[in-house]
Write a protein that holds these residues in place. Structure first.
Motif, PDB file in Angstrom:
ATOM      1  N   PRO A   1       0.811  -1.225   0.000  1.00 20.44           N
ATOM      2  CA  PRO A   1       0.000   0.000   0.000  1.00 20.44           C
ATOM      3  C   PRO A   1       0.843   1.272   0.000  1.00 20.44           C
ATOM      4  O   PRO A   1       0.399   2.310  -0.480  1.00 20.44           O
ATOM      5  CB  PRO A   1      -0.826  -0.119   1.283  1.00 20.44           C
ATOM      6  CG  PRO A   1      -0.106  -1.103   2.133  1.00 20.44           C
ATOM      7  CD  PRO A   1       0.575  -2.039   1.210  1.00 20.44           C
ATOM      8  N   MET A   2       2.067   1.201   0.533  1.00 15.11           N
ATOM      9  CA  MET A   2       2.933   2.383   0.502  1.00 15.11           C
ATOM     10  C   MET A   2       3.271   2.794  -0.930  1.00 15.11           C
ATOM     11  O   MET A   2       3.433   3.977  -1.225  1.00 15.11           O
ATOM     12  CB  MET A   2       4.233   2.121   1.273  1.00 15.11           C
ATOM     13  CG  MET A   2       4.077   2.099   2.772  1.00 15.11           C
ATOM     14  SD  MET A   2       5.691   2.096   3.583  1.00 15.11           S
ATOM     15  CE  MET A   2       5.394   0.907   4.867  1.00 15.11           C
ATOM     16  N   VAL A   3       3.402   1.804  -1.800  1.00 16.70           N
ATOM     17  CA  VAL A   3       3.678   2.108  -3.208  1.00 16.70           C
ATOM     18  C   VAL A   3       2.567   2.991  -3.762  1.00 16.70           C
ATOM     19  O   VAL A   3       2.827   4.018  -4.405  1.00 16.70           O
ATOM     20  CB  VAL A   3       3.808   0.805  -4.019  1.00 16.70           C
ATOM     21  CG1 VAL A   3       3.862   1.098  -5.513  1.00 16.70           C
ATOM     22  CG2 VAL A   3       5.062   0.034  -3.593  1.00 16.70           C
ATOM     23  N   THR A   4       1.322   2.613  -3.501  1.00 12.11           N
ATOM     24  CA  THR A   4       0.194   3.410  -3.982  1.00 12.11           C
ATOM     25  C   THR A   4       0.203   4.796  -3.367  1.00 12.11           C
ATOM     26  O   THR A   4      -0.061   5.795  -4.047  1.00 12.11           O
ATOM     27  CB  THR A   4      -1.125   2.689  -3.650  1.00 12.11           C
ATOM     28  OG1 THR A   4      -1.104   1.379  -4.225  1.00 12.11           O
ATOM     29  CG2 THR A   4      -2.310   3.456  -4.190  1.00 12.11           C
ATOM     30  N   ARG A   5       0.529   4.879  -2.077  1.00  9.78           N
ATOM     31  CA  ARG A   5       0.511   6.186  -1.407  1.00  9.78           C
ATOM     32  C   ARG A   5       1.618   7.101  -1.918  1.00  9.78           C
ATOM     33  O   ARG A   5       1.393   8.291  -2.144  1.00  9.78           O
ATOM     34  CB  ARG A   5       0.650   5.990   0.101  1.00  9.78           C
ATOM     35  CG  ARG A   5      -0.411   5.077   0.673  1.00  9.78           C
ATOM     36  CD  ARG A   5      -0.631   5.295   2.143  1.00  9.78           C
ATOM     37  NE  ARG A   5      -1.354   4.176   2.719  1.00  9.78           N
ATOM     38  CZ  ARG A   5      -2.619   3.879   2.477  1.00  9.78           C
ATOM     39  NH1 ARG A   5      -3.300   4.621   1.630  1.00  9.78           N
ATOM     40  NH2 ARG A   5      -3.208   2.837   3.042  1.00  9.78           N
ATOM     41  N   VAL A   6       2.807   6.552  -2.118  1.00  8.73           N
ATOM     42  CA  VAL A   6       3.919   7.385  -2.602  1.00  8.73           C
ATOM     43  C   VAL A   6       3.629   7.876  -4.017  1.00  8.73           C
ATOM     44  O   VAL A   6       3.897   9.045  -4.352  1.00  8.73           O
ATOM     45  CB  VAL A   6       5.236   6.592  -2.548  1.00  8.73           C
ATOM     46  CG1 VAL A   6       6.348   7.349  -3.275  1.00  8.73           C
ATOM     47  CG2 VAL A   6       5.640   6.349  -1.100  1.00  8.73           C
ATOM     48  N   ILE A   7       3.080   7.014  -4.851  1.00 12.54           N
ATOM     49  CA  ILE A   7       2.727   7.452  -6.204  1.00 12.54           C
ATOM     50  C   ILE A   7       1.650   8.534  -6.136  1.00 12.54           C
ATOM     51  O   ILE A   7       1.693   9.529  -6.869  1.00 12.54           O
ATOM     52  CB  ILE A   7       2.250   6.252  -7.046  1.00 12.54           C
ATOM     53  CG1 ILE A   7       3.403   5.273  -7.274  1.00 12.54           C
ATOM     54  CG2 ILE A   7       1.693   6.723  -8.395  1.00 12.54           C
ATOM     55  CD1 ILE A   7       3.004   3.997  -7.986  1.00 12.54           C
ATOM     56  N   GLY A   8       0.673   8.355  -5.233  1.00 13.43           N
ATOM     57  CA  GLY A   8      -0.368   9.371  -5.085  1.00 13.43           C
ATOM     58  C   GLY A   8       0.177  10.695  -4.587  1.00 13.43           C
ATOM     59  O   GLY A   8      -0.227  11.774  -5.058  1.00 13.43           O
ATOM     60  N   MET A   9       1.101  10.665  -3.621  1.00 13.05           N
ATOM     61  CA  MET A   9       1.709  11.907  -3.124  1.00 13.05           C
ATOM     62  C   MET A   9       2.492  12.610  -4.223  1.00 13.05           C
ATOM     63  O   MET A   9       2.441  13.838  -4.371  1.00 13.05           O
ATOM     64  CB  MET A   9       2.620  11.589  -1.934  1.00 13.05           C
ATOM     65  CG  MET A   9       1.893  11.041  -0.725  1.00 13.05           C
ATOM     66  SD  MET A   9       3.009  10.392   0.549  1.00 13.05           S
ATOM     67  CE  MET A   9       3.546  11.917   1.305  1.00 13.05           C
ATOM     68  N   THR A  10       3.217  11.827  -4.998  1.00 11.65           N
ATOM     69  CA  THR A  10       4.000  12.408  -6.092  1.00 11.65           C
ATOM     70  C   THR A  10       3.077  13.000  -7.153  1.00 11.65           C
ATOM     71  O   THR A  10       3.349  14.071  -7.704  1.00 11.65           O
ATOM     72  CB  THR A  10       4.914  11.342  -6.720  1.00 11.65           C
ATOM     73  OG1 THR A  10       5.679  10.718  -5.693  1.00 11.65           O
ATOM     74  CG2 THR A  10       5.852  11.966  -7.732  1.00 11.65           C
ATOM     75  N   ARG A  11       1.983  12.292  -7.443  1.00 11.91           N
ATOM     76  CA  ARG A  11       1.016  12.808  -8.413  1.00 11.91           C
ATOM     77  C   ARG A  11       0.394  14.114  -7.925  1.00 11.91           C
ATOM     78  O   ARG A  11       0.214  15.073  -8.694  1.00 11.91           O
ATOM     79  CB  ARG A  11      -0.062  11.753  -8.656  1.00 11.91           C
ATOM     80  CG  ARG A  11      -1.307  12.248  -9.381  1.00 11.91           C
ATOM     81  CD  ARG A  11      -1.009  12.793 -10.759  1.00 11.91           C
ATOM     82  NE  ARG A  11      -0.614  11.747 -11.673  1.00 11.91           N
ATOM     83  CZ  ARG A  11      -0.214  11.983 -12.925  1.00 11.91           C
ATOM     84  NH1 ARG A  11      -0.119  13.234 -13.362  1.00 11.91           N
ATOM     85  NH2 ARG A  11       0.136  10.988 -13.713  1.00 11.91           N
ATOM     86  N   ALA A  12       0.057  14.179  -6.633  1.00 12.86           N
ATOM     87  CA  ALA A  12      -0.528  15.405  -6.080  1.00 12.86           C
ATOM     88  C   ALA A  12       0.443  16.571  -6.202  1.00 12.86           C
ATOM     89  O   ALA A  12       0.055  17.688  -6.590  1.00 12.86           O
ATOM     90  CB  ALA A  12      -0.917  15.173  -4.628  1.00 12.86           C
ATOM     91  N   LEU A  13       1.723  16.332  -5.871  1.00 14.14           N
ATOM     92  CA  LEU A  13       2.717  17.393  -6.001  1.00 14.14           C
ATOM     93  C   LEU A  13       2.899  17.791  -7.459  1.00 14.14           C
ATOM     94  O   LEU A  13       2.994  18.977  -7.793  1.00 14.14           O
ATOM     95  CB  LEU A  13       4.052  16.926  -5.416  1.00 14.14           C
ATOM     96  CG  LEU A  13       5.210  17.923  -5.510  1.00 14.14           C
ATOM     97  CD1 LEU A  13       4.902  19.180  -4.712  1.00 14.14           C
ATOM     98  CD2 LEU A  13       6.512  17.283  -5.023  1.00 14.14           C
ATOM     99  N   HIS A  14       2.943  16.810  -8.350  1.00 11.22           N
ATOM    100  CA  HIS A  14       3.124  17.080  -9.780  1.00 11.22           C
ATOM    101  C   HIS A  14       1.985  17.932 -10.335  1.00 11.22           C
ATOM    102  O   HIS A  14       2.201  18.865 -11.124  1.00 11.22           O
ATOM    103  CB  HIS A  14       3.216  15.752 -10.532  1.00 11.22           C
ATOM    104  CG  HIS A  14       3.373  15.883 -12.009  1.00 11.22           C
ATOM    105  ND1 HIS A  14       2.296  16.061 -12.860  1.00 11.22           N
ATOM    106  CD2 HIS A  14       4.483  15.860 -12.808  1.00 11.22           C
ATOM    107  CE1 HIS A  14       2.721  16.145 -14.106  1.00 11.22           C
ATOM    108  NE2 HIS A  14       4.043  16.028 -14.103  1.00 11.22           N
TER     109      HIS A  14
END
Length: 351
Positions: free
Chosen positions: A253-266
């Motif tokens: 689940p951390m993989v999904t969260r890190v990708i989501g955080m990066t997407r939000a910043l992007h």
């Protein structure tokens, strides 16, 4: 003078890597032993079925060997029975063999046999009718021969150092752990320093690479579990594999969260983000989360699986984090980062 190079096989004929030498040795030993034992017990015919069974049954894991043994035995027995029944009601002619092959193919389809068994049924039927149609007891001998070869293949795979595929599982889970930590640190850096659109795109690409790394780690853990099933050495490695499996369950689940955080910043980044009062505190927590994540690590010789997780030394989010009221354009980004950071903290500590 130019050195002459030996011609290389086409790519479609070459495997990506060689089969381990131990696997080749075990297969050779099992095949020779099956031939010798079958000749001693059934001296009337060459033990081709026994050699083929042993050759196919020796697999990378004991569990796979057992499955191949059952698969091979079922296929041979079904093929021999079909050939015998057809031979009782039809004369010994060439078309009878073709009929047996067709019937065997539809038999495998009707009973939804695995590819190995489904292919073995027509092969066995064809060989029985072609080679043993006039030999009394030929069909029964071929069944016994196959059972001998399959049993010896399993026994050899158990006795000669049963393979344990823990190394690749721990390696791939360790790589995923390190890359997740590195992604959190890159995210922290991006929050505290001005970023160009090209840098943000690169950050997003690196985050997306976490998915194939997770898939590779999951495949390696599955192979590790497969290698321990029915393996007499499993008690010595079960604890390590269980820890690696549990760690992967927390990382996924951390993989999904890190990708989501990066997407939000992007998607919501602008140059004024670095001026937010609380953004540096969030970046600091991301770095501490990366630190704690690295401490989890797969089990190694230096840290047994039953040792407590050392993340309690400097855990993330141990003190309240004050978030000043952000700019209206940043509140959604900061809120989503904090929520994902909270969930990452729970996954790191195992809540």
């Amino acid at each position: 003078m130019k050195r002459l190079r030996a011609p290389r096989l086409p790519t479609f004929l070459r495997a990506p890597s060689r089969v381990p030498l131990l696997q080749v040795v075990k297969t050779s030993v099992a095949t020779v032993l099956a031939w010798v034992v079958a000749v001693s017990l059934l001296p009337s015919e060459l033990p081709i079925f026994a050699a083929i069974a042993a050759l196919l049954v020796v697999q990378p894991s004991v569990n796979q060997s057992f499955g191949k043994a059952v698969e091979r035995s079922v296929g041979v027995i079904a093929g021999v029975v079909i050939a015998t029944l057809i031979g009782l009601f039809a004369s010994n002619q060439a078309w009878v063999i073709l009929l047996a092959i067709v019937v065997s193919i539809f038999f495998g389809w009707a009973f939804r046999l695995s590819p190995g068994s489904a292919n073995q049924v027509p092969i066995s039927a064809m060989l029985v009718l072609a080679l043993g149609a006039t030999t009394p007891g030929y069909a029964v001998d071929r069944i016994l021969e196959t059972l001998i070869g399959a049993a010896l293949g399993v026994i050899i795979n158990v006795l000669i150092v049963p393979p344990v595929a823990l190394g690749p599982a721990e390696r791939d889970v360790g790589l995923l752990t390190s890359e997740l930590a590195a992604s959190l640190e890159r995210l922290a850096t991006a929050l505290t320093a001005p970023q160009s659109r090209q840098q943000l795109d690169g950050l997003m690409i690196q985050a997306r690479l976490l998915r194939p790394m997770r898939d590779a780690a999951e495949a390696s853990v599955r192979n590790g579990e497969e290698s321990l099933t029915l393996n007499p050495r499993k008690s010595a490695h079960r604890t390590r594999l269980e820890y690696t499996h549990q760690l992967l369950a927390r990382l996924s689940p951390m993989v999904t969260r890190v990708i989501g955080m990066t997407r939000a910043l992007h998607d919501h980044y602008d140059d004024s983000l670095v001026e937010e009062p609380s953004i540096h505190s969030i970046a600091g927590e991301l770095r501490r989360a990366a630190h704690d994540l690295r401490l989890l690590g797969p089990v190694s010789a230096n840290r047994p699986a039953d040792e407590p997780t050392p993340t309690a030394e400097i855990p993330v989010l141990t003190a309240p984090l004050t978030i000043a009221r952000p700019h209206p354009e940043h509140w959604m980004l900061i809120g989503s980062l904090m929520e994902d950071l909270r969930r990452i903290h729970e996954e790191i500590v195992g809540d």
